[in-house]
Design an enzyme around this catalytic site. Structure first.
Site, PDB file in Angstrom:
ATOM      1  N   PRO A  76       9.370  56.982  35.878  1.00  0.00           N
ATOM      2  CA  PRO A  76       9.398  55.367  34.815  1.00  0.00           C
ATOM      3  C   PRO A  76       9.567  56.379  33.380  1.00  0.00           C
ATOM      4  O   PRO A  76       9.068  57.109  32.728  1.00  0.00           O
ATOM      5  CB  PRO A  76       7.780  55.330  34.935  1.00  0.00           C
ATOM      6  CG  PRO A  76       7.243  55.908  35.880  1.00  0.00           C
ATOM      7  CD  PRO A  76       8.386  57.098  36.577  1.00  0.00           C
TER       8      PRO A  76
ATOM      9  N   ASP B  99       7.655  60.733  31.311  1.00  0.00           N
ATOM     10  CA  ASP B  99       7.494  60.642  31.781  1.00  0.00           C
ATOM     11  C   ASP B  99       6.059  59.827  31.778  1.00  0.00           C
ATOM     12  O   ASP B  99       5.165  60.787  31.685  1.00  0.00           O
ATOM     13  CB  ASP B  99       7.589  61.320  33.101  1.00  0.00           C
ATOM     14  CG  ASP B  99       6.670  61.157  34.607  1.00  0.00           C
ATOM     15  OD1 ASP B  99       6.483  59.591  34.395  1.00  0.00           O
ATOM     16  OD2 ASP B  99       7.562  61.864  35.980  1.00  0.00           O
ATOM     17  N   HIS B 100       6.057  58.795  32.292  1.00  0.00           N
ATOM     18  CA  HIS B 100       5.319  57.514  31.628  1.00  0.00           C
ATOM     19  C   HIS B 100       3.816  57.448  32.607  1.00  0.00           C
ATOM     20  O   HIS B 100       2.930  57.083  32.748  1.00  0.00           O
ATOM     21  CB  HIS B 100       5.983  55.523  31.517  1.00  0.00           C
ATOM     22  CG  HIS B 100       4.739  55.298  30.363  1.00  0.00           C
ATOM     23  ND1 HIS B 100       3.602  55.739  30.154  1.00  0.00           N
ATOM     24  CD2 HIS B 100       5.211  54.159  30.004  1.00  0.00           C
ATOM     25  CE1 HIS B 100       3.287  54.991  29.096  1.00  0.00           C
ATOM     26  NE2 HIS B 100       4.279  53.718  28.907  1.00  0.00           N
ATOM     27  N   ARG B 101       4.444  58.305  34.226  1.00  0.00           N
ATOM     28  CA  ARG B 101       3.147  58.687  35.319  1.00  0.00           C
ATOM     29  C   ARG B 101       2.278  59.719  34.561  1.00  0.00           C
ATOM     30  O   ARG B 101       1.060  59.735  34.718  1.00  0.00           O
ATOM     31  CB  ARG B 101       3.585  59.065  36.441  1.00  0.00           C
ATOM     32  CG  ARG B 101       4.615  57.520  37.073  1.00  0.00           C
ATOM     33  CD  ARG B 101       5.520  58.446  38.212  1.00  0.00           C
ATOM     34  NE  ARG B 101       5.818  59.530  37.862  1.00  0.00           N
ATOM     35  CZ  ARG B 101       6.552  60.419  38.742  1.00  0.00           C
ATOM     36  NH1 ARG B 101       6.965  59.765  40.091  1.00  0.00           N
ATOM     37  NH2 ARG B 101       7.370  60.862  38.344  1.00  0.00           N
TER      38      ARG B 101
ATOM     39  N   ILE C  69       2.216  61.045  30.200  1.00  0.00           N
ATOM     40  CA  ILE C  69       2.240  60.938  29.732  1.00  0.00           C
ATOM     41  C   ILE C  69       2.028  59.335  28.564  1.00  0.00           C
ATOM     42  O   ILE C  69       2.209  58.498  29.422  1.00  0.00           O
ATOM     43  CB  ILE C  69       4.108  61.982  28.572  1.00  0.00           C
ATOM     44  CG1 ILE C  69       3.428  63.291  29.313  1.00  0.00           C
ATOM     45  CG2 ILE C  69       3.597  61.906  27.277  1.00  0.00           C
ATOM     46  CD1 ILE C  69       4.738  63.596  28.794  1.00  0.00           C
TER      47      ILE C  69
END
Ligand code: CAO
Length: 450
Positions: free
Chosen positions: A241, A422-424, A426
């Protein structure tokens, strides 16, 4: 005509690797550069190409064998003029001396944290296993193995549904789907799920169009690097993501300093003093990124299941445009090196990349990647993260722009930055701070000393 031994070439840091696939058999005609076998270590798979054209007389390896540099792969009856000429085969390294064993450069198939994305492809997930190295190779046909490699699926983690646990293409698809969606096999089998219910991607098939119906066409096979990078890019694009933050850095003073340094080097070179290194903006960016990665360590980490692995080393990959496609050489220990050393090493790595001479080791181990289109143009873009890294910086061409200094507009040289993350791992605030820190350093490089 002569019978020669085709041997395993330099395969980088690996002592021994396992033969996981035989791609030819006795009696087969092969071309120079054609892949003969696939070998795999805990970090990489690579295909070993033939150094000559000819006919395979006898295979000297079998599945599961351990081989190393110099091991004989097969005996080949060569045809005249069938050896690799460097000019004719730029993607292949090591021109072969007449009396030397015949070797050609291996082609990485799945190198961890290695070659090619937007920047990057050929990356292996953090959980990539060391499997397949022992004698108990998972039961699967070469085409299924190839399919698994293309999707980055670790074969030894796949449960085969065939007789004696044989793994089928469908098993690989189930596995890859389960990794992406958390779906179990029973759910997957039960679901011929309509799109939109959250299980599986629910995609409609790729459009099949008879292009020739609409006008003349020419069909060209994708190159090897494109095929490899395509599968990896797709996985990285689908599974991460990713979000991109765009920002600008004022590099007016830094660029003036860079030009001055290069001018001084030119003068020294003319005066016979050895100072030929050309300092590039990318070298400053690498150093500035190391500073930001140290300040925000989550950008230098990788996901491993439910844990984050923080790396205590700073190896920076940089995308290099080559005639064979995009490659990502890795500049190791950038934190320990000065701008001149980084510039010199980058120059050497980029040259090797263009000549197809990068070893797997030179494409492995990156903790963060920079993709610079600065020498070409553009404004901003969204690079694809090179898994298992968690961020990548895209850089475009700097431009002189009017900037308000509180009293008047002044011309400033602005460098466009695009940070994909990576939104998981950061969040947006950290990404904005990372870019702000980069901008701060690039605007006044003395801050890196603080
Ligand atoms: N803004 C303005 N000019 C820039 C610049 C920037 N951000 N970055 C580089 N330039 C200039 C350089 O100063 C140089 O100019 P001079 O020849 O006048 O000195 C010129 O552009 C060429 O630079 P370069 O590209 O050769 O050098 P580099 O260190 O910037 O890059 C390398 C090296 C290997 C990264 C580059 O050659 C390359 O391959 N870039 C393409 C990477 C790529 O394709 N990324 C996209 C991946 S997504 O598919």
């Amino acid at each position: 005509m002569a019978i020669i031994d085709v041997t395993i070439p330099d395969i980088g840091d690996f002592d021994e690797v396992a033969v996981i696939e035989l791609l030819v058999k006795a009696g087969d005609k092969v071309r120079a550069e054609q892949s003969l076998i696939t070998v795999e270590s805990d970090k990489a798979s690579m295909e070993i190409p033939s150094s000559h054209s000819g006919v395979v007389k006898e295979l000297q390896v079998k599945l599961g064998d351990k081989v190393k540099q110099g091991s004989v792969v097969l005996k080949l009856e060569t045809v005249e003029g069938g050896s690799i000429a460097p000019a004719a085969a730029p993607a292949v390294a090591a021109p072969v001396a007449a009396s030397a064993p015949a070797v050609a450069a291996p082609t990485p198939v799945a190198v961890s944290a290695a070659a090619v994305t937007s920047a990057v492809a050929v990356a292996t997930p953090a959980h990539q296993p060391t499997a397949m190295l022992s004698g108990d190779l998972p039961h699967a046909s070469p085409s299924v193995r190839k399919f698994a490699r293309e999707l980055g699926v670790p074969l030894n983690e796949v449960k085969g549904s065939g007789p004696k646990g044989r793994i089928s293409q469908e098993d690989i698809q189930f596995f890859s789907r389960a990794v992406m969606t958390g779906e179990t096999r029973t759910q997957a089998q039960a679901s011929k799920a309509p799109a939109g219910d959250g299980s599986g991607l629910g995609l409609i098939p790729w459009p099949k169009v008879d292009f020739a119906k609409f006008g003349p066409i020419e069909r060209k096979e994708l190159g090897r690097i494109q095929k490899i990078s395509g599968a990896n890019l797709l996985r990285n694009a689908v599974m991460i993501p990713a979000v991109t933050n765009h920002d600008d850095a004022d590099i007016t003073e830094l660029e003036a300093f860079r030009l001055l340094t290069n001018l001084e080097h030119e003068k020294s070179a003319k005066a016979g003093i050895n100072a030929s290194v050309k300092v590039t903006m990318l070298a400053f960016l690498i150093k500035a990124c190391v500073s930001a990665l140290q300040k925000f360590p989550q950008f230098n980490s990788s996901l491993d299941g439910d844990a984050l692995v923080f790396k205590q080393y700073w190896h920076i990959g940089f995308a290099a445009d080559t005639p064979n496609g995009l490659m990502v050489p890795v500049l190791k220990d950038a934190d320990k090196k000065g701008i001149l050393q980084i510039s010199a090493e980058m120059g050497e790595l980029a040259k090797k990349a263009r000549e197809g001479k990068l070893s797997p080791a030179e494409m492995s181990g990156a903790t963060f990647t920079i993709s610079s289109l600065g020498g070409i143009g553009g404004r901003y873009f969204t690079p694809i993260i090179n898994a298992p890294e968690v961020a990548i910086l895209g850089v475009c061409k700097s431009q002189m722009e009017p900037k308000w200094n509180g009293k008047e507009f002044v011309p400033r040289l602005m460098l466009p930055l695009s940070l994909a993350w990576d939104h998981r791992v950061i969040d947006g605030a950290a990404a904005a701070r990372f870019n702000a820190h980069l901008g701060h350093i690039l605007a006044d490089f003395r801050r890196i000393l603080l």
